[in-house]
Design an enzyme around this catalytic site. Structure first.
Site, PDB file in Angstrom:
ATOM      1  N   ASP A 133       8.861  67.029 -19.127  1.00 24.41           N
ATOM      2  CA  ASP A 133       9.410  65.840 -19.805  1.00 24.41           C
ATOM      3  C   ASP A 133       9.203  65.889 -21.317  1.00 24.41           C
ATOM      4  O   ASP A 133       9.062  64.848 -21.959  1.00 24.41           O
ATOM      5  CB  ASP A 133       8.791  64.540 -19.250  1.00 24.41           C
ATOM      6  CG  ASP A 133       8.873  64.472 -17.742  1.00 24.41           C
ATOM      7  OD1 ASP A 133       9.940  64.781 -17.212  1.00 24.41           O
ATOM      8  OD2 ASP A 133       7.849  64.143 -17.107  1.00 24.41           O
TER       9      ASP A 133
ATOM     10  N   LYS B 266      13.231  68.626 -23.386  1.00 20.77           N
ATOM     11  CA  LYS B 266      13.967  69.897 -23.437  1.00 20.77           C
ATOM     12  C   LYS B 266      15.469  69.680 -23.341  1.00 20.77           C
ATOM     13  O   LYS B 266      16.240  70.419 -23.925  1.00 20.77           O
ATOM     14  CB  LYS B 266      13.560  70.805 -22.267  1.00 20.77           C
ATOM     15  CG  LYS B 266      12.124  71.232 -22.261  1.00 20.77           C
ATOM     16  CD  LYS B 266      11.808  72.063 -21.035  1.00 20.77           C
ATOM     17  CE  LYS B 266      11.847  71.291 -19.732  1.00 20.77           C
ATOM     18  NZ  LYS B 266      10.751  70.345 -19.520  1.00 20.77           N
TER      19      LYS B 266
ATOM     20  N   GLY C  99      14.371  66.571 -14.362  1.00 20.22           N
ATOM     21  CA  GLY C  99      15.327  65.586 -14.875  1.00 20.22           C
ATOM     22  C   GLY C  99      15.561  65.877 -16.339  1.00 20.22           C
ATOM     23  O   GLY C  99      14.666  65.708 -17.153  1.00 20.22           O
ATOM     24  N   HIS C 100      16.729  66.364 -16.666  1.00 30.85           N
ATOM     25  CA  HIS C 100      17.033  66.668 -18.060  1.00 30.85           C
ATOM     26  C   HIS C 100      17.980  65.601 -18.587  1.00 30.85           C
ATOM     27  O   HIS C 100      19.110  65.484 -18.136  1.00 30.85           O
ATOM     28  CB  HIS C 100      17.672  68.053 -18.181  1.00 30.85           C
ATOM     29  CG  HIS C 100      16.720  69.161 -17.843  1.00 30.85           C
ATOM     30  ND1 HIS C 100      17.034  70.481 -17.935  1.00 30.85           N
ATOM     31  CD2 HIS C 100      15.439  69.111 -17.431  1.00 30.85           C
ATOM     32  CE1 HIS C 100      15.982  71.211 -17.586  1.00 30.85           C
ATOM     33  NE2 HIS C 100      15.016  70.389 -17.273  1.00 30.85           N
TER      34      HIS C 100
ATOM     35  N   GLN D 105      10.349  71.444 -15.520  1.00 34.50           N
ATOM     36  CA  GLN D 105       8.928  71.056 -15.488  1.00 34.50           C
ATOM     37  C   GLN D 105       8.266  71.521 -16.804  1.00 34.50           C
ATOM     38  O   GLN D 105       8.876  71.390 -17.844  1.00 34.50           O
ATOM     39  CB  GLN D 105       8.192  71.604 -14.263  1.00 34.50           C
ATOM     40  CG  GLN D 105       8.576  70.913 -12.956  1.00 34.50           C
ATOM     41  CD  GLN D 105       9.862  71.435 -12.349  1.00 34.50           C
ATOM     42  OE1 GLN D 105      10.034  72.627 -12.202  1.00 34.50           O
ATOM     43  NE2 GLN D 105      10.762  70.554 -11.971  1.00 34.50           N
TER      44      GLN D 105
HETATM   45  P1  IMP Z   1       7.015  68.641  -7.010  1.00 37.39           P
HETATM   46  O1  IMP Z   1       7.625  69.508  -8.066  1.00 37.39           O
HETATM   47  O2  IMP Z   1       7.951  67.568  -6.524  1.00 37.39           O
HETATM   48  O3  IMP Z   1       6.385  69.429  -5.908  1.00 37.39           O
HETATM   49  O4  IMP Z   1       5.796  67.830  -7.693  1.00 37.39           O
HETATM   50  C1  IMP Z   1       4.615  68.479  -8.147  1.00 37.39           C
HETATM   51  C2  IMP Z   1       4.125  67.884  -9.450  1.00 37.39           C
HETATM   52  O5  IMP Z   1       5.029  68.227 -10.500  1.00 37.39           O
HETATM   53  C3  IMP Z   1       4.051  66.339  -9.460  1.00 37.39           C
HETATM   54  O6  IMP Z   1       2.946  65.952 -10.259  1.00 37.39           O
HETATM   55  C4  IMP Z   1       5.341  65.926 -10.132  1.00 37.39           C
HETATM   56  O7  IMP Z   1       5.243  64.653 -10.741  1.00 37.39           O
HETATM   57  C5  IMP Z   1       5.470  67.044 -11.167  1.00 37.39           C
HETATM   58  N1  IMP Z   1       6.860  67.270 -11.575  1.00 37.39           N
HETATM   59  C6  IMP Z   1       7.835  67.874 -10.885  1.00 37.39           C
HETATM   60  N2  IMP Z   1       8.959  67.934 -11.598  1.00 37.39           N
HETATM   61  C7  IMP Z   1       8.695  67.382 -12.789  1.00 37.39           C
HETATM   62  C8  IMP Z   1       9.460  67.188 -13.992  1.00 37.39           C
HETATM   63  O8  IMP Z   1      10.634  67.569 -14.118  1.00 37.39           O
HETATM   64  N3  IMP Z   1       8.806  66.575 -15.011  1.00 37.39           N
HETATM   65  C9  IMP Z   1       7.510  66.219 -14.937  1.00 37.39           C
HETATM   66  N4  IMP Z   1       6.762  66.370 -13.846  1.00 37.39           N
HETATM   67  C10 IMP Z   1       7.351  66.959 -12.784  1.00 37.39           C
END
Ligand code: IMP
Length: 433
Positions: free
Chosen positions: A13, A16, A40-41, A223
């Site tokens: 977040d 990007k 989420g972009h 991520q």
């Molecule tokens: P998962 O990717 O759904 O397995 O979640 C694992 C961890 O990564 C959790 O803490 C989510 O909140 C975090 N996470 C996954 N995708 C994002 C993202 O795009 N931005 C920020 N945190 C993320």
């Protein structure tokens, strides 16, 4: 060499989406290499806001968009996103390519995720509940179903039935309710297959052919580094290789074809979900940052945890990724603070260290050691020239660059594309051209 990786230097977040959108005009292809629709972009085109989860945002600028083999694909989520883009006149069918080697997410992956996240005695990661982790588990366990299998009418049925039966057994064992109509799901996925078939190919070949033909590729991380399966705050991480190395394995393009790596970091720090976060502010200052920065998850809507900038963390992610240049985003959120704190080391086990601890426990108990910098009066919002920034903001940026040991080559001062400062003569500018 002009192919560039751009990725988050913190916990995701970092903003990007906007930077990729800005840079994509200089590139021919934008590709995703890991993650899935957990990302989420957010991109603003004029006043219109787009939140892209799977499709690389370069598509909004008419660029070729590639979903690489390292991504896990939920075809239902993809088709929803395609429909939204189609409705705005973007020719997704022509611009999007999907790797035949990407793994497919099924509803039973979400069922299994529910089981593991809510199981007694297990540390909840606070995932996005999209089935991302269980799909990667199947990939590594060598029982996953890939896009090429989904398209293979003759074999898909047996693969699906076998994997589905496994998952249901697991869910039953943990008394997880949530019924899946397997026959209906299989049919639904067969229909999905027909809708994406025309876009599926060997995307490694596509990318390498394009590079040979002199085209430029932008690799878009999802991520952030601290959520990387190896280098992040394990086990509070996502299940893929979010760091720059993942760009090669997740796209089938070799390191020798990559020209540079750009890291994106907020002027402060945020995190969603569980896990250690040394500089987190659980007070009114954290609340002020959350409000000013509108820090709510683009995918889940969860409030993001907010805190000060963490130098040891940035030094660590700079090493892991080999950043050539940093993009600092959301500088304007710090406008008006009398003082700004920056973490320069951690106090852990009675010692001061600038190393990022390897265990979640040690990181959880690490206390940040802060330096206090003066804030600035006046606004940085929307500034387009470095010279227009208040002196205190310039001093803050110079301090960050010196402490992290990587130049700041670009500064984002608002969500619009033009609310950006590019530093002349920077490595950033050299790389982007
Ligand atoms: P998962 O990717 O759904 O397995 O979640 C694992 C961890 O990564 C959790 O803490 C989510 O909140 C975090 N996470 C996954 N995708 C994002 C993202 O795009 N931005 C920020 N945190 C993320």
């Amino acid at each position: 060499m002009s192919n560039i990786i751009i990725l988050g230097a913190q916990w995701g977040d970092e903003g990007k989406g906007k930077v990729v959108d800005l840079l994509s005009e200089k590139f021919d292809i934008v590709t995703r290499y890991q993650g899935g629709h957990n990302a989420g972009h957010t991109v603003f085109v004029g006043t219109k806001k787009f939140v892209l989860k799977l499709i690389p945002s370069g598509i909004l600028r008419g660029k070729r968009a590639v979903i690489g083999n390292g991504v896990v694909l939920d075809p239902g989520a993809l088709l929803d996103e395609m429909q939204t883009l189609d409705q705005t006149g973007i020719d997704v069918g022509r611009l999007l390519a999907i790797s035949n080697r990407a793994h497919v997410i099924f509803p039973f992956h979400r069922l299994v995720e529910k089981a593991s996240e809510s199981r007694e005695g297990r540390t909840a990661i606070g995932t996005t509940s999209r089935g991302i982790g269980p799909c990667y588990e199947d990939k590594i366990a060598r029982r996953g179903i890939r896009v090429a299998d989904l398209l293979d009418r003759g074999n898909f049925r047996a693969l699906f039935d076998s994997l589905g039966a496994d998952k249901q057994t697991f869910a039953n064992a943990f008394h997880i309710d949530g019924h899946i109509d397997y026959a209906a799901t299989r049919e639904q996925y067969e229909a999905f297959a027909d809708r994406i078939r025309g876009m599926v190919c060997d995307t490694s070949r596509l990318l390498n052919d394009a590079i040979r033909a002199g085209q430029r590729v932008l690799f878009e991380g999802a991520q952030g580094t601290m959520l990387d399966i190896d280098h992040g705050t394990y086990p509070f991480v996502t299940s893929s290789s979010a760091a720059s190395g993942g760009a090669c394995t997740g796209s089938g393009v070799a390191p020798t074809r990559i020209g540079g790596v750009l890291g994106v970091s907020k002027a402060y720090t945020t995190r969603v979900g569980g896990g250690p976060f040394p500089t987190e502010l659980k007070d009114s200052t954290g609340e002020r940052i959350r409000k000013a920065g509108n820090e709510f998850g683009a995918v889940t809507g969860r409030p993001r945890r907010c805190g000060w900038f963490d130098v040891p963390l940035l030094r660590y992610t700079s090493d892991v990724n080999g950043f050539d240049s940093l993009v600092i985003t959301k500088l304007d959120v710090l406008d008006g603070f009398d003082e700004i704190q920056v973490c320069t080391a951690y106090r852990t086990g009675g010692q001061i260290t600038d190393q990022v601890p390897a265990t979640a426990y040690e990181m959880e108990t690490a206390e940040p050691v802060y330096e206090v910098l003066p804030g600035w009066h006046g606004s940085t919002r929307g500034a387009t020239s470095y010279d227009d920034l208040p002196a205190g903001a310039k001093a803050y940026l110079q301090y960050l660059a010196a402490k992290v040991g990587v130049e700041v080559g670009c500064i984002s001062t608002g969500p619009e594309r033009n609310e950006t400062i590019l530093l002349p003569g920077s490595r950033f500018q050299q790389l982007i051209g």
